[in-house]
Design a protein around this motif. Structure first.
Motif, PDB file in Angstrom:
ATOM      1  N   TYR A 166       0.819  -1.232   0.000  1.00 60.57           N
ATOM      2  CA  TYR A 166       0.000   0.000   0.000  1.00 60.57           C
ATOM      3  C   TYR A 166       0.847   1.273   0.000  1.00 60.57           C
ATOM      4  CZ  TYR A 166      -3.731   3.275   1.129  1.00 60.57           C
ATOM      5  OH  TYR A 166      -4.606   4.337   1.092  1.00 60.57           O
ATOM      6  N   THR A 212      -4.870  -0.250  -3.856  1.00 62.18           N
ATOM      7  CA  THR A 212      -5.712   0.317  -2.791  1.00 62.18           C
ATOM      8  C   THR A 212      -6.866  -0.643  -2.467  1.00 62.18           C
ATOM      9  OG1 THR A 212      -7.211   1.539  -4.228  1.00 62.18           O
ATOM     10  CG2 THR A 212      -5.161   2.646  -3.617  1.00 62.18           C
ATOM     11  N   SER A 213      -7.622  -0.276  -1.456  1.00 56.77           N
ATOM     12  CA  SER A 213      -8.620  -1.224  -0.925  1.00 56.77           C
ATOM     13  C   SER A 213      -9.895  -1.315  -1.758  1.00 56.77           C
ATOM     14  CB  SER A 213      -8.996  -0.809   0.496  1.00 56.77           C
ATOM     15  OG  SER A 213      -9.722   0.422   0.469  1.00 56.77           O
TER      16      SER A 213
HETATM   17  C1  LIG Z   1     -11.116  15.448  -6.529  1.00 56.46           C
HETATM   18  C2  LIG Z   1     -11.295  14.334  -5.538  1.00 56.46           C
HETATM   19  C3  LIG Z   1     -12.559  13.821  -5.314  1.00 56.46           C
HETATM   20  C4  LIG Z   1     -12.737  12.805  -4.377  1.00 56.46           C
HETATM   21  N1  LIG Z   1     -13.993  12.317  -4.194  1.00 56.46           N
HETATM   22  C5  LIG Z   1     -14.211  11.330  -3.303  1.00 56.46           C
HETATM   23  C6  LIG Z   1     -15.512  10.814  -3.094  1.00 56.46           C
HETATM   24  O1  LIG Z   1     -16.473  11.250  -3.727  1.00 56.46           O
HETATM   25  N2  LIG Z   1     -15.676   9.821  -2.174  1.00 56.46           N
HETATM   26  C7  LIG Z   1     -14.624   9.298  -1.482  1.00 56.46           C
HETATM   27  O2  LIG Z   1     -14.821   8.393  -0.671  1.00 56.46           O
HETATM   28  N3  LIG Z   1     -13.371   9.779  -1.658  1.00 56.46           N
HETATM   29  C8  LIG Z   1     -13.134  10.771  -2.544  1.00 56.46           C
HETATM   30  N4  LIG Z   1     -11.860  11.235  -2.731  1.00 56.46           N
HETATM   31  C9  LIG Z   1     -10.768  10.689  -1.907  1.00 56.46           C
HETATM   32  C10 LIG Z   1     -10.070   9.433  -2.489  1.00 56.46           C
HETATM   33  O3  LIG Z   1      -9.747   9.653  -3.819  1.00 56.46           O
HETATM   34  C11 LIG Z   1     -10.896   8.170  -2.367  1.00 56.46           C
HETATM   35  O4  LIG Z   1     -11.369   8.015  -1.057  1.00 56.46           O
HETATM   36  C12 LIG Z   1     -10.086   6.914  -2.701  1.00 56.46           C
HETATM   37  O5  LIG Z   1      -9.495   7.030  -3.950  1.00 56.46           O
HETATM   38  C13 LIG Z   1     -10.999   5.707  -2.657  1.00 56.46           C
HETATM   39  O6  LIG Z   1     -10.357   4.552  -3.097  1.00 56.46           O
HETATM   40  P1  LIG Z   1     -10.001   3.378  -2.086  1.00 56.46           P
HETATM   41  O7  LIG Z   1     -11.179   3.023  -1.264  1.00 56.46           O
HETATM   42  O8  LIG Z   1      -9.364   2.286  -2.870  1.00 56.46           O
HETATM   43  O9  LIG Z   1      -8.943   4.123  -1.159  1.00 56.46           O
HETATM   44  P2  LIG Z   1      -7.828   3.594  -0.164  1.00 56.46           P
HETATM   45  O10 LIG Z   1      -6.551   4.216  -0.556  1.00 56.46           O
HETATM   46  O11 LIG Z   1      -7.859   2.127  -0.018  1.00 56.46           O
HETATM   47  O12 LIG Z   1      -8.236   4.311   1.197  1.00 56.46           O
HETATM   48  C14 LIG Z   1      -9.114   3.704   2.143  1.00 56.46           C
HETATM   49  C15 LIG Z   1     -10.216   4.675   2.490  1.00 56.46           C
HETATM   50  O13 LIG Z   1      -9.674   5.868   3.045  1.00 56.46           O
HETATM   51  C16 LIG Z   1     -10.465   6.982   2.667  1.00 56.46           C
HETATM   52  N5  LIG Z   1      -9.642   7.881   1.861  1.00 56.46           N
HETATM   53  C17 LIG Z   1      -8.622   7.547   1.038  1.00 56.46           C
HETATM   54  N6  LIG Z   1      -8.082   8.663   0.490  1.00 56.46           N
HETATM   55  C18 LIG Z   1      -8.781   9.694   0.977  1.00 56.46           C
HETATM   56  C19 LIG Z   1      -8.714  11.097   0.789  1.00 56.46           C
HETATM   57  N7  LIG Z   1      -7.779  11.652   0.006  1.00 56.46           N
HETATM   58  N8  LIG Z   1      -9.599  11.887   1.415  1.00 56.46           N
HETATM   59  C20 LIG Z   1     -10.544  11.349   2.232  1.00 56.46           C
HETATM   60  N9  LIG Z   1     -10.644  10.022   2.464  1.00 56.46           N
HETATM   61  C21 LIG Z   1      -9.781   9.212   1.833  1.00 56.46           C
HETATM   62  C22 LIG Z   1     -11.622   6.437   1.834  1.00 56.46           C
HETATM   63  O14 LIG Z   1     -12.709   6.203   2.683  1.00 56.46           O
HETATM   64  C23 LIG Z   1     -11.048   5.128   1.313  1.00 56.46           C
HETATM   65  O15 LIG Z   1     -12.026   4.175   0.991  1.00 56.46           O
HETATM   66  C24 LIG Z   1     -11.640  12.281  -3.654  1.00 56.46           C
HETATM   67  C25 LIG Z   1     -10.374  12.804  -3.881  1.00 56.46           C
HETATM   68  C26 LIG Z   1     -10.198  13.816  -4.807  1.00 56.46           C
HETATM   69  C27 LIG Z   1      -8.831  14.367  -5.026  1.00 56.46           C
END
Ligand SMILES: Cc1cc2nc3c(=O)[nH]c(=O)nc-3n(C[C@H](O)[C@H](O)[C@H](O)COP(=O)(O)OP(=O)(O)OC[C@H]3O[C@@H](n4cnc5c(N)ncnc54)[C@H](O)[C@@H]3O)c2cc1C
Length: 488
Positions: A258, A270-271
């Motif tokens: 990760y 990622t998750s």
């Molecule tokens: C322009 C923009 C829009 C976004 N819109 C959303 C959205 O609509 N919904 C959303 O859940 N996330 C959003 N994010 C944050 C992030 O991109 C996603 O949470 C993440 O990519 C989800 O993929 P994952 O579950 O595999 O993340 P992982 O990397 O596996 O992270 C685990 C969890 O951590 C949280 N997380 C991770 N990165 C962030 C972050 N930067 N900010 C806040 N929480 C985070 C999420 O709940 C995610 O599921 C956005 C980021 C940007 C830059």
């Protein structure tokens, strides 16, 4: 046994409970799961205290902005999981899919007339807080909302944090008691009275439960619903079972890469949990518990005082700490803001320095200018941007690094920052399964300077807002396969 802590529970009206009612009603609107759910646990506590059965109303409206086949399918898949589990346990699950806007009006009120108490979910974003406030006024029985959003209860503090580091420091020095007050993994293991009666025929006829749609969900069509059919279902499936599968896969196969690989689109490290966290198909508490078991982290560990450092505070592996920083610090930072500020989605809520610098560069020449349609149809000059938009459109997901780049370029290629903000919110919330969430506003407003600081050098259009470039992304990231996959 531990009960749901008081600071997770809020009264929504001044009515009293009615011990003469027929059942306890749980109106499931955000925590759409049967495990690790504080609202469900609270409803079970009421049910046991009053010796009444439990009824769960799980509804989905159709008249809200961005309602689409994609969201309907994902939510209905979750309803199906809940229906099959609850049926086995003798709990009445009432799944309701509103066929036309406002058709569902009155259902909660009617069910509430026979309820001893109504319990619902405290989700601080989108239309849900308004919907809950107005429903509570129409009930003549006590309604409570319960916060099952994250490790830190959203109303533990009313301070709104302006930076991730200050929030992280706060978490580090305040989280410990909450690590010992988790929701029960299976609150339904304690339901006493099965629901043996029938709900009134008049209610069931006016608001028919969606059992048939759920039974045939794999081939279900939402064509008759007045929702946006141009956003098709995602290949990612919803529900508690799929959420658990994603968590297991992440912990078994991905987490060890990760920290180093999560930014590389080709690595898929990622998750993928964000849609499940958004719709409440999985609980953050479960994610945390499974992670610490995976890490063999001692549950009674004494946590040190924190200074807001990103690594080393938990005493877990580097990968686990990197993940926790996203899933706890960054995720709960957004919940903190949405719970305490109504205007979290307004341009004016940006920090003053960010508004000022964007304003200074308002009239700068743009290298490219696009309108909503061109963005939406991935018709820019930039193959990386287009690939990201195609993935969002097709699958409803977008990895974090590309999501940042995606947003930065929208600012650079629109006539003014307010329009850029509207386009980001619209595309994100329309297509992303995890959209319409506090994280949506954290991410989108981060693009424009919230939770960030001014950067040098000052650039055209962005001014002192942090800059990102597609050329850099191409150099730094492994994305050859990604670009092929989303080439058109
Ligand atoms: C322009 C923009 C829009 C976004 N819109 C959303 C959205 O609509 N919904 C959303 O859940 N996330 C959003 N994010 C944050 C992030 O991109 C996603 O949470 C993440 O990519 C989800 O993929 P994952 O579950 O595999 O993340 P992982 O990397 O596996 O992270 C685990 C969890 O951590 C949280 N997380 C991770 N990165 C962030 C972050 N930067 N900010 C806040 N929480 C985070 C999420 O709940 C995610 O599921 C956005 C980021 C940007 C830059």
């Amino acid at each position: 046994m531990t009960q749901v802590p008081d600071f997770r529970i809020q009264k929504c009206n001044d009515a009293a409970e009615n011990p003469q009612g027929d059942y306890v009603l749980y109106w499931m609107i955000a925590n759409r799961r049967t495990h690790w759910n504080s609202s469900l646990q609270r409803a079970v506590e009421w049910s046991n205290r009053l010796d009444k059965p439990l009824v769960i109303l799980e509804a989905l409206r159709c008249g809200y902005q961005w309602a689409s086949d994609r969201i309907h399918r994902f939510v209905a898949e979750g309803m199906k999981d809940n229906a099959s589990r609850l049926q086995k346990l003798g709990v009445l699950h009432y799944p309701y899919l509103e066929p036309v806007p406002d058709a569902g009006k009155g259902l909660l009120r009617e069910l509430g007339k026979r309820a001893c108490v109504v319990v619902t979910d405290d989700f601080p974003c989108f239309f849900l807080p308004r919907m809950v406030a107005s429903a509570a006024l129409q009930l003549s029985v006590l309604m409570e909302k319960v916060d099952s959003n994250g490790l830190l209860p959203i109303r533990w503090t009313d301070k709104v944090f302006l930076t991730a580091v200050s929030f992280r420091r706060f978490l580090q020095n305040n989280i410990e008691p909450h690590l010992h007050a988790f929701p029960k993994p299976d609150p339904l293991s304690e339901v006493v009275r099965p629901f043996n009666a029938q709900l009134p025929r008049g209610i069931l006829e006016k608001w028919p439960p969606a059992h048939d749609v759920l039974r045939g969900i794999d081939n279900a069509s939402f064509a008759s619903f007045p929702i946006d059919h141009s956003v098709p279902p995602s290949p990612i499936h919803g529900g508690e079972r799929e959420a658990n599968r994603a968590l297991k896969k992440f912990l078994q196969h991905k987490i060890d890469a990760y920290a180093d690989c999560r930014n590389h689109p080709d690595d898929e490290a990622t998750s993928g949990l964000s849609p499940y966290l958004h719709f409440g198909h999985i609980s953050l508490h479960q994610v945390f518990r499974d992670l610490i078991d995976h890490e063999r982290w001692p549950r009674n560990r004494i946590l040190p005082e924190g200074r807001g450092q990103r690594e080393g505070w938990w005493g877990m592996s580097r990968n686990a700490e990197a993940f926790l920083d996203e899933v706890i610090t960054w995720r709960e930072l957004g919940y903190n803001r949405c719970a305490h500020l109504d205007r979290y989605d307004r341009y004016e809520s940006l920090p003053a320095w960010a508004q000022q610098t964007l304003d200074t560069h308002r009239s700068d020449a743009r290298t490219h200018l696009y309108g909503l349609d061109q963005f939406e149809n991935a018709e820019t000059h930039d193959p990386i941007w287009n690939a990201a938009q195609r993935q969002l459109r097709r699958e409803g997901r977008l990895q974090n690094y590309l999501r940042m780049l995606w947003g930065k370029k929208i600012i650079e290629w629109t006539p003014c920052p307010e329009e850029a903000l509207n386009i980001m919110i619209h595309l994100n919330n329309k297509y992303a399964l995890d959209g319409r969430n506090p994280n949506s506003y954290t991410g989108i407003f981060w693009i424009m300077g919230r939770y960030d600081r001014p950067w040098a050098p000052e650039r055209p259009v962005l001014g002192r807002i942090r800059y990102m470039s597609s050329d850099n992304a191409r150099r730094k990231l492994r994305l050859r396969r990604y670009l092929q996959r989303y080439a058109e």
